[in-house]
Each structure stands twice: as C-alpha cells, then as structure tokens.
Scaffold this motif. Structure first.
Motif, mmCIF file in Angstrom:
data_model
loop_
_atom_site.group_PDB
_atom_site.id
_atom_site.type_symbol
_atom_site.label_atom_id
_atom_site.label_comp_id
_atom_site.label_asym_id
_atom_site.label_seq_id
_atom_site.Cartn_x
_atom_site.Cartn_y
_atom_site.Cartn_z
ATOM 1 N N UNK A 70 0.821 -1.202 0.000
ATOM 2 C CA UNK A 70 0.000 0.000 0.000
ATOM 3 C C UNK A 70 0.856 1.254 0.000
ATOM 4 N N UNK A 71 0.492 2.200 -0.857
ATOM 5 C CA UNK A 71 1.143 3.508 -0.878
ATOM 6 C C UNK A 71 0.051 4.556 -0.726
ATOM 7 N N UNK A 72 0.317 5.612 -0.011
ATOM 8 C CA UNK A 72 -0.695 6.649 0.159
ATOM 9 C C UNK A 72 -1.842 6.172 1.017
ATOM 10 N N UNK A 73 -2.879 6.994 1.057
ATOM 11 C CA UNK A 73 -4.042 6.687 1.881
ATOM 12 C C UNK A 73 -5.151 6.079 1.032
ATOM 13 N N UNK A 74 -5.811 5.043 1.553
ATOM 14 C CA UNK A 74 -6.975 4.526 0.845
ATOM 15 C C UNK A 74 -8.101 5.553 0.936
ATOM 16 N N UNK A 75 -9.096 5.426 0.063
ATOM 17 C CA UNK A 75 -10.209 6.374 0.095
ATOM 18 C C UNK A 75 -11.520 5.640 -0.135
ATOM 19 N N UNK A 76 -12.607 6.251 0.327
ATOM 20 C CA UNK A 76 -13.940 5.683 0.134
ATOM 21 C C UNK A 76 -14.952 6.812 0.031
ATOM 22 N N UNK A 77 -15.986 6.586 -0.777
ATOM 23 C CA UNK A 77 -17.062 7.547 -0.951
ATOM 24 C C UNK A 77 -18.398 6.831 -0.929
ATOM 25 N N UNK A 78 -19.359 7.421 -0.253
ATOM 26 C CA UNK A 78 -20.721 6.921 -0.241
ATOM 27 C C UNK A 78 -21.550 7.892 -1.052
ATOM 28 N N UNK A 79 -22.433 7.367 -1.910
ATOM 29 C CA UNK A 79 -23.246 8.252 -2.733
ATOM 30 C C UNK A 79 -24.617 7.647 -2.965
ATOM 31 N N UNK A 80 -25.618 8.498 -2.927
ATOM 32 C CA UNK A 80 -26.980 8.110 -3.310
ATOM 33 C C UNK A 80 -27.220 8.666 -4.698
#
Length: 171
Positions: free
Chosen positions: A12-22
């Motif tokens: 892993x490099x950098x930060x993981x990301x996540x998005x929630x969307x409707x």
C-alpha cells in the motif's frame, strides 16, 4: 508476518479512500484504471459492473465487488451503460433509490504480491453467499464513517479500509 498483512504493510502507498453516494436513475459512472485495488458495495438498490473482457456482473443490495488489479470499469443502472460520466464528476441525488459505497487502495505495482496476482480481475461476493459477518460489520462501520463528519474520521477510514481489504481477500 502472514501474507494478507504483508499486502497491506508492503504494497500500500498513500491513503486509501472511500465515498458513499446516493444516486437516482438513470446513472452510469466510469472509473479509470489506477495503480491499486478497488471495491464497490451496493448498499441499496441494484446495478451492473461492466468491464472490457469480462462478462457483465449484476449487483444487488449488499453485493460487493473487488477489483484487485485496478482495471477501468463502469458502474451503471443497466447493462447498456450509454455514455458514462467520470465518477469524480458524479452529483449525488438525495432522493435517489440507489446507494453505493466505492473505495480504492493505492498499491505499489513495482512489487507485485503473489496473492493478489492469483485473484481474478473481478471478485463478486453476492450478499447471500457464504458467511461474511465480519466483512458486513466492517462495511456497516465504513458506511457510517463516510456519511458523517466526526473528529478522527480520516484515521478511522484508513483503518477500516485496511480491515476491509483483508476481509475482502479472505472472503
């Protein structure tokens, strides 16, 4: 160290990301290829994962897909994606009937991990197949963190995303 921990620690490099969307229908989003692994969860509603050289995958509520090689793909409300827009330009629809949780991990592909290389390009985990209680609990926590702004959110997200990657590969 065990192989799954090794993937998170070494690759892993950098930060993981996540998005929630409707989103509301019709919808069709394009995800460009990237150096890492990605995942999508259909929290509510249904859709399709479309990718070149892979059969379309129908997704229902609670279904999870892992894309360990970071291939470009489309998420859409139908098998005919029409003209998908980049996910980064998507606009949420508070009245929409579909909820998506999408995330990605940046991985160093110069040091490929044999365990990730053995996985298929798309890993589909239907909601009703197998017992993945811990995975579901991690997804619930991740969904809660992505929909609120509380102190420590970034640290919690990073830890939950690491946990989720391990649970996805285990499943």
């Amino acid at each position: 160290m065990d192989p799954l921990s090794d993937i998170v620690r070494v690759m892993r490099t950098g930060h993981p990301s996540a998005n929630w969307m409707r989103v509301g229908s019709p919808w069709s989003y394009r995800f460009a290829p990237y150096e890492g692994a990605g995942f999508h969860v259909v929290v509510r509603g249904s859709g399709w994962l479309l990718m070149e050289s892979h059969d379309p995958v129908q997704l229902g509520p609670g279904d999870v897909v892992l894309l360990p090689a970071g291939h470009g793909h489309v998420l859409s409300d139908s098998r005919d994606a029409g003209r998908p827009v980049p996910f980064e330009t998507a606009v949420a629809d508070p009245a929409g009937s579909v909820e998506l949780l999408c995330g990605k991990y940046r991985l160093d592909r110069r040091r490929p991990h044999p365990l990730l290389a053995m996985l298929p390009n798309v890993v589909h985990l239907p909601a009703r197949v197998g017992d993945h209680g811990r995975l579901r609990a991690a997804l619930d926590l991740l969904a809660a963190e992505t929909t609120t702004r509380r102190p420590g959110r970034d640290a919690v997200l990073a830890g939950l995303l690491d946990l989720l990657l391990v649970y996805l590969i285990r499943a």
